[in-house]
Design a protein around this motif. Structure first.
Motif, PDB file in Angstrom:
ATOM      1  N   VAL A   1      68.495  -5.604  13.929  1.00  0.00           N
ATOM      2  CA  VAL A   1      69.047  -6.546  12.953  1.00  0.00           C
ATOM      3  C   VAL A   1      68.381  -6.421  11.585  1.00  0.00           C
ATOM      4  O   VAL A   1      69.038  -6.535  10.543  1.00  0.00           O
ATOM      5  CB  VAL A   1      68.953  -8.000  13.481  1.00  0.00           C
ATOM      6  CG1 VAL A   1      69.230  -9.010  12.365  1.00  0.00           C
ATOM      7  CG2 VAL A   1      69.951  -8.197  14.611  1.00  0.00           C
ATOM      8  N   GLY A   2      67.074  -6.158  11.561  1.00  0.00           N
ATOM      9  CA  GLY A   2      66.378  -5.982  10.283  1.00  0.00           C
ATOM     10  C   GLY A   2      66.985  -4.865   9.457  1.00  0.00           C
ATOM     11  O   GLY A   2      67.197  -5.001   8.243  1.00  0.00           O
ATOM     12  N   GLY A   3      67.294  -3.740  10.118  1.00  0.00           N
ATOM     13  CA  GLY A   3      67.915  -2.614   9.422  1.00  0.00           C
ATOM     14  C   GLY A   3      69.321  -2.928   8.949  1.00  0.00           C
ATOM     15  O   GLY A   3      69.749  -2.487   7.882  1.00  0.00           O
ATOM     16  N   ILE A   4      70.055  -3.719   9.759  1.00  0.00           N
ATOM     17  CA  ILE A   4      71.408  -4.109   9.361  1.00  0.00           C
ATOM     18  C   ILE A   4      71.354  -4.970   8.101  1.00  0.00           C
ATOM     19  O   ILE A   4      72.136  -4.779   7.158  1.00  0.00           O
ATOM     20  CB  ILE A   4      72.107  -4.866  10.504  1.00  0.00           C
ATOM     21  CG1 ILE A   4      72.376  -3.922  11.680  1.00  0.00           C
ATOM     22  CG2 ILE A   4      73.413  -5.493  10.022  1.00  0.00           C
ATOM     23  CD1 ILE A   4      72.920  -4.618  12.909  1.00  0.00           C
ATOM     24  N   ILE A   5      70.427  -5.917   8.073  1.00  0.00           N
ATOM     25  CA  ILE A   5      70.278  -6.779   6.896  1.00  0.00           C
ATOM     26  C   ILE A   5      69.889  -5.943   5.679  1.00  0.00           C
ATOM     27  O   ILE A   5      70.430  -6.130   4.580  1.00  0.00           O
ATOM     28  CB  ILE A   5      69.232  -7.876   7.158  1.00  0.00           C
ATOM     29  CG1 ILE A   5      69.708  -8.797   8.282  1.00  0.00           C
ATOM     30  CG2 ILE A   5      68.965  -8.678   5.887  1.00  0.00           C
ATOM     31  CD1 ILE A   5      68.669  -9.807   8.728  1.00  0.00           C
ATOM     32  N   ARG A   6      68.943  -5.024   5.861  1.00  0.00           N
ATOM     33  CA  ARG A   6      68.514  -4.144   4.763  1.00  0.00           C
ATOM     34  C   ARG A   6      69.686  -3.388   4.171  1.00  0.00           C
ATOM     35  O   ARG A   6      69.896  -3.396   2.948  1.00  0.00           O
ATOM     36  CB  ARG A   6      67.475  -3.145   5.291  1.00  0.00           C
ATOM     37  CG  ARG A   6      67.032  -2.077   4.281  1.00  0.00           C
ATOM     38  CD  ARG A   6      66.428  -0.885   5.009  1.00  0.00           C
ATOM     39  NE  ARG A   6      67.414  -0.228   5.866  1.00  0.00           N
ATOM     40  CZ  ARG A   6      67.117   0.403   7.003  1.00  0.00           C
ATOM     41  NH1 ARG A   6      65.862   0.455   7.424  1.00  0.00           N
ATOM     42  NH2 ARG A   6      68.070   0.973   7.707  1.00  0.00           N
ATOM     43  N   ASP A   7      70.463  -2.732   5.029  1.00  0.00           N
ATOM     44  CA  ASP A   7      71.579  -1.919   4.544  1.00  0.00           C
ATOM     45  C   ASP A   7      72.667  -2.777   3.903  1.00  0.00           C
ATOM     46  O   ASP A   7      73.270  -2.390   2.901  1.00  0.00           O
ATOM     47  CB  ASP A   7      72.159  -1.095   5.694  1.00  0.00           C
ATOM     48  CG  ASP A   7      71.194  -0.025   6.197  1.00  0.00           C
ATOM     49  OD1 ASP A   7      70.230   0.287   5.473  1.00  0.00           O
ATOM     50  OD2 ASP A   7      71.399   0.480   7.307  1.00  0.00           O
ATOM     51  N   THR A   8      72.919  -3.944   4.486  1.00  0.00           N
ATOM     52  CA  THR A   8      73.955  -4.828   3.940  1.00  0.00           C
ATOM     53  C   THR A   8      73.564  -5.328   2.553  1.00  0.00           C
ATOM     54  O   THR A   8      74.391  -5.323   1.627  1.00  0.00           O
ATOM     55  CB  THR A   8      74.192  -6.024   4.880  1.00  0.00           C
ATOM     56  OG1 THR A   8      74.578  -5.543   6.172  1.00  0.00           O
ATOM     57  CG2 THR A   8      75.294  -6.926   4.339  1.00  0.00           C
ATOM     58  N   LEU A   9      72.314  -5.743   2.394  1.00  0.00           N
ATOM     59  CA  LEU A   9      71.862  -6.268   1.106  1.00  0.00           C
ATOM     60  C   LEU A   9      71.809  -5.195   0.027  1.00  0.00           C
ATOM     61  O   LEU A   9      71.894  -5.505  -1.167  1.00  0.00           O
ATOM     62  CB  LEU A   9      70.480  -6.916   1.252  1.00  0.00           C
ATOM     63  CG  LEU A   9      70.426  -8.232   2.041  1.00  0.00           C
ATOM     64  CD1 LEU A   9      68.989  -8.721   2.155  1.00  0.00           C
ATOM     65  CD2 LEU A   9      71.289  -9.293   1.373  1.00  0.00           C
ATOM     66  N   THR A  10      71.673  -3.928   0.441  1.00  0.00           N
ATOM     67  CA  THR A  10      71.641  -2.836  -0.541  1.00  0.00           C
ATOM     68  C   THR A  10      72.981  -2.110  -0.623  1.00  0.00           C
ATOM     69  O   THR A  10      73.066  -0.983  -1.104  1.00  0.00           O
ATOM     70  CB  THR A  10      70.516  -1.832  -0.205  1.00  0.00           C
ATOM     71  OG1 THR A  10      70.660  -1.383   1.155  1.00  0.00           O
ATOM     72  CG2 THR A  10      69.145  -2.469  -0.372  1.00  0.00           C
ATOM     73  N   ASN A  11      74.023  -2.773  -0.135  1.00  0.00           N
ATOM     74  CA  ASN A  11      75.399  -2.284  -0.281  1.00  0.00           C
ATOM     75  C   ASN A  11      75.633  -0.943   0.410  1.00  0.00           C
ATOM     76  O   ASN A  11      76.283  -0.042  -0.138  1.00  0.00           O
ATOM     77  CB  ASN A  11      75.774  -2.171  -1.774  1.00  0.00           C
ATOM     78  CG  ASN A  11      77.279  -2.164  -1.992  1.00  0.00           C
ATOM     79  OD1 ASN A  11      78.026  -2.756  -1.205  1.00  0.00           O
ATOM     80  ND2 ASN A  11      77.733  -1.487  -3.022  1.00  0.00           N
ATOM     81  N   GLU A  12      75.098  -0.822   1.626  1.00  0.00           N
ATOM     82  CA  GLU A  12      75.314   0.373   2.434  1.00  0.00           C
ATOM     83  C   GLU A  12      75.928  -0.031   3.774  1.00  0.00           C
ATOM     84  O   GLU A  12      75.666  -1.129   4.280  1.00  0.00           O
ATOM     85  CB  GLU A  12      73.980   1.091   2.704  1.00  0.00           C
ATOM     86  CG  GLU A  12      73.319   1.676   1.468  1.00  0.00           C
ATOM     87  CD  GLU A  12      73.994   2.945   0.986  1.00  0.00           C
ATOM     88  OE1 GLU A  12      74.754   3.535   1.776  1.00  0.00           O
ATOM     89  OE2 GLU A  12      73.761   3.346  -0.167  1.00  0.00           O
ATOM     90  N   VAL A  13      76.744   0.860   4.351  1.00  0.00           N
ATOM     91  CA  VAL A  13      77.195   0.643   5.724  1.00  0.00           C
ATOM     92  C   VAL A  13      75.971   0.806   6.626  1.00  0.00           C
ATOM     93  O   VAL A  13      75.284   1.828   6.550  1.00  0.00           O
ATOM     94  CB  VAL A  13      78.285   1.654   6.130  1.00  0.00           C
ATOM     95  CG1 VAL A  13      78.658   1.456   7.593  1.00  0.00           C
ATOM     96  CG2 VAL A  13      79.502   1.526   5.234  1.00  0.00           C
ATOM     97  N   PRO A  14      75.627  -0.193   7.432  1.00  0.00           N
ATOM     98  CA  PRO A  14      74.431  -0.090   8.272  1.00  0.00           C
ATOM     99  C   PRO A  14      74.394   1.218   9.055  1.00  0.00           C
ATOM    100  O   PRO A  14      75.388   1.651   9.629  1.00  0.00           O
ATOM    101  CB  PRO A  14      74.550  -1.311   9.203  1.00  0.00           C
ATOM    102  CG  PRO A  14      75.279  -2.310   8.372  1.00  0.00           C
ATOM    103  CD  PRO A  14      76.287  -1.506   7.583  1.00  0.00           C
TER     104      PRO A  14
END
Length: 209
Positions: free
Chosen positions: A133-146
Motif C-alpha cells: 500500500v505504501g508504494g501504491i500511495i507513493r505512485d498515486t501521489l506522484t501521478n504514476e500508475v502504481p
C-alpha cells in the motif's frame, strides 16, 4: 522466539528505511520541493502498516507507538537528500533491501492479523496491504500508475509467500521457520521474475487482441 522477533524487527527497520528512500527518490525524480520529498518519503514508509492497523483496529497504529520508526524514516529521507548521487548508485542494493522489506512486511501483516483472530484469506490481504500500500500511495501521489498494477511481479510474490506461510503455519512448524521460508520465498519469486522479465498478463480492450 526472541531471536526471530529481533531479526524481523531489524528487517522491519531496514525495509521501512528503504521504502522512505524509495519515496524520496521518486519525489526527486518528479522535482518536488523539500516538503514534498519528506511527505512522499513518510507516506511510502508508513502507508502499508497504517492501513493494516486501522483495518485491524490496532490503534494507535504501530509507528505512532514507537519513536524508532520516525527516526528510521527521517534518516532514510535525509540520507537520500544529502547523498542522492551515492544512493542512486546503490539502486541494485536498494532493490534487494526493498524485496526483503516486502517479504518481512508480508509476514508482519499476516502474523498481526492472525493474532487478532482474523481468518486466513483476510490475513493474506493484511499481509499484502502491509507490503504494497505504501508504494501504491507513493505512485498515486506522484501521478504514476502504481508499479504493482502494470509491471513487476510484486503483489503476486507477496500473495504466494503468504499462502506458503499459512500452509506451514497450520502444519505447526516452528514460527521462525515459517517466517524464514516465507521471506525467502517472496525474495526468490521477485528476483526470478525480474531476472527473466516475467510479468502478469495484460488486459486489453483492443478488438485486434
Amino acid at each position: 522466539m526472541v531471536q526471530s522477533f529481533d531479526l524481523l524487527l531489524l528487517f522491519d527497520y531496514i525495509g521501512t528505511m528503504v521504502f522512505a528512500i524509495s519515496g524520496t527518490l521518486t519525489a526527486a525524480q518528479k522535482r518536488l520541493d523539500i516538503f514534498g520529498a519528506i511527505f512522499i518519503g513518510f507516506v511510502t514508509a508508513i502507508g502499508g502498516g497504517t492501513v493494516r492497523d486501522i483495518m485491524l483496529g490496532n490503534l494507535p497504529v504501530s509507528w505512532i507507538q514507537s519513536n524508532n520508526y520516525f527516526f528510521v524514516i527521517l534518516a532514510g529521507i535525509l540520507i537520500t537528500i544529502l547523498f542522492k548521487k551515492h544512493v542512486i548508485r546503490l539502486r541494485n542494493t536498494l532493490f534487494l533491501f526493498d524485496t526483503i522489506g516486502i517479504g518481512v512486511f508480508t509476514v508482519l501483516g499476516l502474523e498481526k492479523a492472525l493474532a487478532f483472530g482474523i481468518s486466513a484469506p483476510i490475513a493474506v490481504i493484511m499481509g499484502l496491504s502491509s507490503a504494497v500500500v505504501g508504494g501504491i500511495i507513493r505512485d498515486t501521489l506522484t501521478n504514476e500508475v502504481p508499479l504493482i498494477f502494470h509491471k513487476e511481479i510484486y503483489a503476486t510474490a507477496c500473495i504466494t509467500g503468504a499462502i506458503i506461510f499459512l500452509i506451514i503455519y497450520y502444519l505447526h512448524v516452528p514460527e521462525v521457520i515459517c517466517e524464514s521460508v516465507t521471506v525467502l520465498s517472496i525474495i526468490g519469486i521477485r528476483l526470478w521474475a525480474v531476472k527473466y522479465n516475467i510479468t502478469m498478463p495484460h488486459i486489453s480492450l483492443s478488438e485486434k487482441e
